[in-house]
Design a protein around this motif. Structure first.
Motif, PDB file in Angstrom:
ATOM      1  N   LEU A  37      25.504   6.146  11.967  1.00  6.76           N
ATOM      2  CA  LEU A  37      26.885   6.302  10.830  1.00  6.76           C
ATOM      3  C   LEU A  37      26.837   5.392  10.241  1.00  6.76           C
ATOM      4  O   LEU A  37      26.936   4.115  10.425  1.00  6.76           O
ATOM      5  CB  LEU A  37      28.245   6.459  12.212  1.00  6.76           C
ATOM      6  N   MET A  38      27.246   5.691   8.883  1.00  7.08           N
ATOM      7  CA  MET A  38      27.187   4.769   7.715  1.00  7.08           C
ATOM      8  C   MET A  38      28.234   3.474   7.758  1.00  7.08           C
ATOM      9  O   MET A  38      28.072   2.493   7.084  1.00  7.08           O
ATOM     10  CB  MET A  38      27.290   5.284   6.414  1.00  7.08           C
ATOM     11  N   ARG A  39      29.219   3.788   8.379  1.00  4.42           N
ATOM     12  CA  ARG A  39      30.351   2.704   8.603  1.00  4.42           C
ATOM     13  C   ARG A  39      30.110   1.566   9.612  1.00  4.42           C
ATOM     14  O   ARG A  39      30.977   0.777   9.516  1.00  4.42           O
ATOM     15  CB  ARG A  39      31.731   3.317   8.945  1.00  4.42           C
ATOM     16  N   ILE A  67      19.813  13.482   4.222  1.00  9.46           N
ATOM     17  CA  ILE A  67      20.473  12.882   2.796  1.00  9.46           C
ATOM     18  C   ILE A  67      20.009  11.595   2.721  1.00  9.46           C
ATOM     19  O   ILE A  67      20.215  11.170   1.736  1.00  9.46           O
ATOM     20  CB  ILE A  67      21.833  13.403   2.523  1.00  9.46           C
ATOM     21  N   ASP A  68      19.516  10.885   3.590  1.00 10.92           N
ATOM     22  CA  ASP A  68      19.161   9.604   3.530  1.00 10.92           C
ATOM     23  C   ASP A  68      17.577   9.418   3.226  1.00 10.92           C
ATOM     24  O   ASP A  68      17.222   8.206   2.951  1.00 10.92           O
ATOM     25  CB  ASP A  68      19.472   8.637   4.785  1.00 10.92           C
ATOM     26  N   ILE A  69      16.848  10.523   3.148  1.00  6.26           N
ATOM     27  CA  ILE A  69      15.457  10.325   3.265  1.00  6.26           C
ATOM     28  C   ILE A  69      14.980  10.942   1.893  1.00  6.26           C
ATOM     29  O   ILE A  69      15.273  11.678   1.370  1.00  6.26           O
ATOM     30  CB  ILE A  69      14.897  11.318   4.180  1.00  6.26           C
ATOM     31  N   ASN A  70      14.274   9.826   1.414  1.00  8.50           N
ATOM     32  CA  ASN A  70      13.502  10.053   0.121  1.00  8.50           C
ATOM     33  C   ASN A  70      12.296  10.745   0.117  1.00  8.50           C
ATOM     34  O   ASN A  70      11.298  10.198   0.863  1.00  8.50           O
ATOM     35  CB  ASN A  70      13.537   8.820  -0.684  1.00  8.50           C
ATOM     36  N   LEU A  71      12.223  11.932  -0.134  1.00  5.68           N
ATOM     37  CA  LEU A  71      10.925  12.619   0.175  1.00  5.68           C
ATOM     38  C   LEU A  71       9.466  12.002  -0.825  1.00  5.68           C
ATOM     39  O   LEU A  71       8.418  12.262  -0.356  1.00  5.68           O
ATOM     40  CB  LEU A  71      10.949  13.933  -0.304  1.00  5.68           C
ATOM     41  N   LYS A  72       9.946  11.357  -1.746  1.00  2.46           N
ATOM     42  CA  LYS A  72       8.815  10.700  -2.527  1.00  2.46           C
ATOM     43  C   LYS A  72       7.996   9.302  -1.971  1.00  2.46           C
ATOM     44  O   LYS A  72       7.261   8.859  -2.411  1.00  2.46           O
ATOM     45  CB  LYS A  72       9.407  10.541  -3.875  1.00  2.46           C
ATOM     46  N   LYS A  73       9.017   8.921  -0.955  1.00  5.27           N
ATOM     47  CA  LYS A  73       8.586   7.639  -0.319  1.00  5.27           C
ATOM     48  C   LYS A  73       8.243   7.655   1.330  1.00  5.27           C
ATOM     49  O   LYS A  73       8.783   8.643   1.823  1.00  5.27           O
ATOM     50  CB  LYS A  73       9.520   6.668  -0.534  1.00  5.27           C
ATOM     51  N   VAL A  91      17.086  15.376  13.659  1.00  7.72           N
ATOM     52  CA  VAL A  91      17.477  15.216  12.198  1.00  7.72           C
ATOM     53  C   VAL A  91      18.434  16.309  11.768  1.00  7.72           C
ATOM     54  O   VAL A  91      18.535  17.590  12.406  1.00  7.72           O
ATOM     55  CB  VAL A  91      16.175  15.673  11.635  1.00  7.72           C
ATOM     56  N   VAL A  92      19.577  15.620  11.435  1.00  8.59           N
ATOM     57  CA  VAL A  92      20.713  16.607  10.788  1.00  8.59           C
ATOM     58  C   VAL A  92      20.825  16.444   9.265  1.00  8.59           C
ATOM     59  O   VAL A  92      20.226  15.354   8.798  1.00  8.59           O
ATOM     60  CB  VAL A  92      22.044  16.171  11.600  1.00  8.59           C
ATOM     61  N   THR A  93      21.576  17.179   8.851  1.00  6.70           N
ATOM     62  CA  THR A  93      21.872  17.079   7.083  1.00  6.70           C
ATOM     63  C   THR A  93      22.604  15.746   7.017  1.00  6.70           C
ATOM     64  O   THR A  93      22.263  15.112   5.913  1.00  6.70           O
ATOM     65  CB  THR A  93      22.613  18.359   6.462  1.00  6.70           C
ATOM     66  N   GLY A  94      23.780  15.495   7.475  1.00  4.36           N
ATOM     67  CA  GLY A  94      24.615  14.542   7.431  1.00  4.36           C
ATOM     68  C   GLY A  94      25.714  14.726   6.220  1.00  4.36           C
ATOM     69  O   GLY A  94      25.205  15.601   5.350  1.00  4.36           O
ATOM     70  N   ASP A  95      26.589  14.049   6.225  1.00  2.46           N
ATOM     71  CA  ASP A  95      27.737  14.151   5.181  1.00  2.46           C
ATOM     72  C   ASP A  95      27.627  13.025   4.302  1.00  2.46           C
ATOM     73  O   ASP A  95      27.343  12.164   4.618  1.00  2.46           O
ATOM     74  CB  ASP A  95      29.112  14.149   5.901  1.00  2.46           C
ATOM     75  N   PRO A  96      27.789  13.469   2.944  1.00  2.00           N
ATOM     76  CA  PRO A  96      27.503  12.317   2.032  1.00  2.00           C
ATOM     77  C   PRO A  96      28.986  11.326   2.249  1.00  2.00           C
ATOM     78  O   PRO A  96      29.980  11.755   2.558  1.00  2.00           O
ATOM     79  CB  PRO A  96      27.783  12.895   0.639  1.00  2.00           C
ATOM     80  N   PRO A  97      28.659  10.182   1.623  1.00  2.00           N
ATOM     81  CA  PRO A  97      29.703   9.086   1.913  1.00  2.00           C
ATOM     82  C   PRO A  97      30.732   9.241   1.054  1.00  2.00           C
ATOM     83  O   PRO A  97      30.693   9.831  -0.253  1.00  2.00           O
ATOM     84  CB  PRO A  97      29.172   7.759   1.416  1.00  2.00           C
ATOM     85  N   THR A  98      32.111   9.301   1.342  1.00  2.00           N
ATOM     86  CA  THR A  98      33.379   9.405   0.564  1.00  2.00           C
ATOM     87  C   THR A  98      33.154   8.857  -0.664  1.00  2.00           C
ATOM     88  O   THR A  98      33.527   9.482  -1.950  1.00  2.00           O
ATOM     89  CB  THR A  98      34.582   9.191   1.155  1.00  2.00           C
ATOM     90  N   LYS A 102      26.624   4.394  -1.090  1.00  2.00           N
ATOM     91  CA  LYS A 102      25.260   4.399  -0.579  1.00  2.00           C
ATOM     92  C   LYS A 102      24.568   5.689  -1.279  1.00  2.00           C
ATOM     93  O   LYS A 102      24.951   6.932  -1.344  1.00  2.00           O
ATOM     94  CB  LYS A 102      25.110   4.765   0.928  1.00  2.00           C
ATOM     95  N   ARG A 103      23.258   5.365  -1.769  1.00  2.00           N
ATOM     96  CA  ARG A 103      22.554   6.511  -2.342  1.00  2.00           C
ATOM     97  C   ARG A 103      22.245   7.436  -1.015  1.00  2.00           C
ATOM     98  O   ARG A 103      21.671   7.090  -0.097  1.00  2.00           O
ATOM     99  CB  ARG A 103      21.435   5.884  -2.788  1.00  2.00           C
ATOM    100  N   VAL A 104      22.120   8.716  -1.663  1.00  2.00           N
ATOM    101  CA  VAL A 104      21.634   9.717  -0.998  1.00  2.00           C
ATOM    102  C   VAL A 104      20.974  10.624  -1.742  1.00  2.00           C
ATOM    103  O   VAL A 104      20.649  10.426  -2.912  1.00  2.00           O
ATOM    104  CB  VAL A 104      22.884  10.625  -0.332  1.00  2.00           C
ATOM    105  N   TYR A 105      19.970  11.673  -1.049  1.00  2.00           N
ATOM    106  CA  TYR A 105      19.163  12.580  -1.765  1.00  2.00           C
ATOM    107  C   TYR A 105      19.430  13.975  -1.528  1.00  2.00           C
ATOM    108  O   TYR A 105      19.960  14.079  -0.393  1.00  2.00           O
ATOM    109  CB  TYR A 105      17.593  12.060  -1.366  1.00  2.00           C
ATOM    110  N   PRO A 106      18.980  14.786  -2.411  1.00  2.00           N
ATOM    111  CA  PRO A 106      19.240  16.102  -2.027  1.00  2.00           C
ATOM    112  C   PRO A 106      18.078  16.850  -1.127  1.00  2.00           C
ATOM    113  O   PRO A 106      17.500  18.016  -1.433  1.00  2.00           O
ATOM    114  CB  PRO A 106      18.835  16.786  -3.505  1.00  2.00           C
ATOM    115  N   THR A 107      17.702  16.135  -0.109  1.00  2.00           N
ATOM    116  CA  THR A 107      16.994  16.488   0.922  1.00  2.00           C
ATOM    117  C   THR A 107      17.387  17.356   2.137  1.00  2.00           C
ATOM    118  O   THR A 107      18.410  16.983   2.640  1.00  2.00           O
ATOM    119  CB  THR A 107      16.287  15.309   1.489  1.00  2.00           C
ATOM    120  N   SER A 108      16.949  18.531   2.148  1.00  2.00           N
ATOM    121  CA  SER A 108      17.439  19.476   2.937  1.00  2.00           C
ATOM    122  C   SER A 108      16.927  19.243   4.537  1.00  2.00           C
ATOM    123  O   SER A 108      15.903  18.356   4.526  1.00  2.00           O
ATOM    124  CB  SER A 108      16.944  20.968   2.696  1.00  2.00           C
TER     125      SER A 108
END
Length: 252
Positions: A37-39, A67-73, A91-98, A102-108
């Protein structure tokens, strides 16, 4: 049959207290789920270490949000997981921060599972199962895609009605995933506002006789444990808004 308890790692002190209680009072528990949890400052993989220290025979399962995972790294926590001997993750998708701080990625979720299996093939990856997301048929098709990506099993959103569990299990047994393990989720919903949250945010379904009381929730834990036992399946218990002792003492 495996029995898991989900513990939110708010602080190390709080986590250690809960683990010590499990060690003393809940001997049937053999698995600890650790959401990310990001909080809170503690990441799920860092919370695995206290589990290893206090409950060395238990299996810690950290959560990861796609959404926290950068597929390029490369996965930045891979070394930590291997060093601690982690064998399973969720592994879950996760909700973006309101506030999008925090940076998130379009990773499914599908892509994240594939990345885990590619970079950490020795670790089993569980995926989410949400009976409230859409139709049950659509959810089963989604599970089959997760299986093809490399998922080894599923953790459900919490249930509050054994009849709905019966229906989904019957449909699940007819799917391509029928041999895969499921951890059936049960959580505490105490209070009218809490129920409204689950109905509005997660579209959960409650039975007519549901009562948002600790007594009703504890009784449902016993019913769900028996249901899972009869089907030789697995369960995870998630205390929310109540302490773990208040929720589970004397039930396991």
């Amino acid at each position: 049959m495996r029995i898991a308890v989900e513990l939110v790692p708010k602080t190390y002190e709080h986590l250690q207290e809960e683990l010590t209680f499990i060690q003393r009072a809940l001997p049937a528990v053999d698995t600890i789920n650790l959401p990310d949890l990001m909080r809170y400052d503690i990441r799920s993989w860092d919370a695995c270490r206290p589990v290893r220290d206090i409950l060395p025979q238990n299996s810690p399962i950290p959560h990861f949000r796609s959404i926290d995972i950068n597929l390029k790294k490369p996965l930045p926590f891979a070394e930590n997981l291997l060093e601690m001997g982690i064998k399973e993750v969720i592994v879950v998708t996760g909700d973006p921060p309101t506030d999008m701080s925090k940076r998130v990625y379009p990773t499914s979720c599908i892509d994240a599972i594939k990345k885990f299996k590619r970079e950490l093939p020795e670790i089993q990856v569980y995926a989410g199962l949400d009976p409230y997301r859409s139709s049950l048929r659509s959810e089963l098709e989604y599970l089959e895609r997760k299986q093809e990506a490399g998922a080894a099993g599923f953790f459900t959103q919490p249930y509050f009605d054994l009849r709905l569990m019966d229906v989904f299990q019957e449909m699940f047994e007819q799917s391509e995933c029928h041999n895969m393990p499921i951890f059936w989720g049960v959580t505490s919903v105490v209070g009218v506002r809490s129920r409204r949250y689950w109905e509005t945010r997660n579209r959960a379904i409650f039975p007519r006789g549901f009562e948002p009381t600790l007594e009703w929730n504890r009784e449902f834990v016993l019913k769900a444990l028996q249901w899972v036992r009869e089907r030789d399946s697995n369960i995870y218990l998630m205390p929310i808004k109540v302490g773990i002792a208040e929720y589970l003492d004397g039930l396991l």
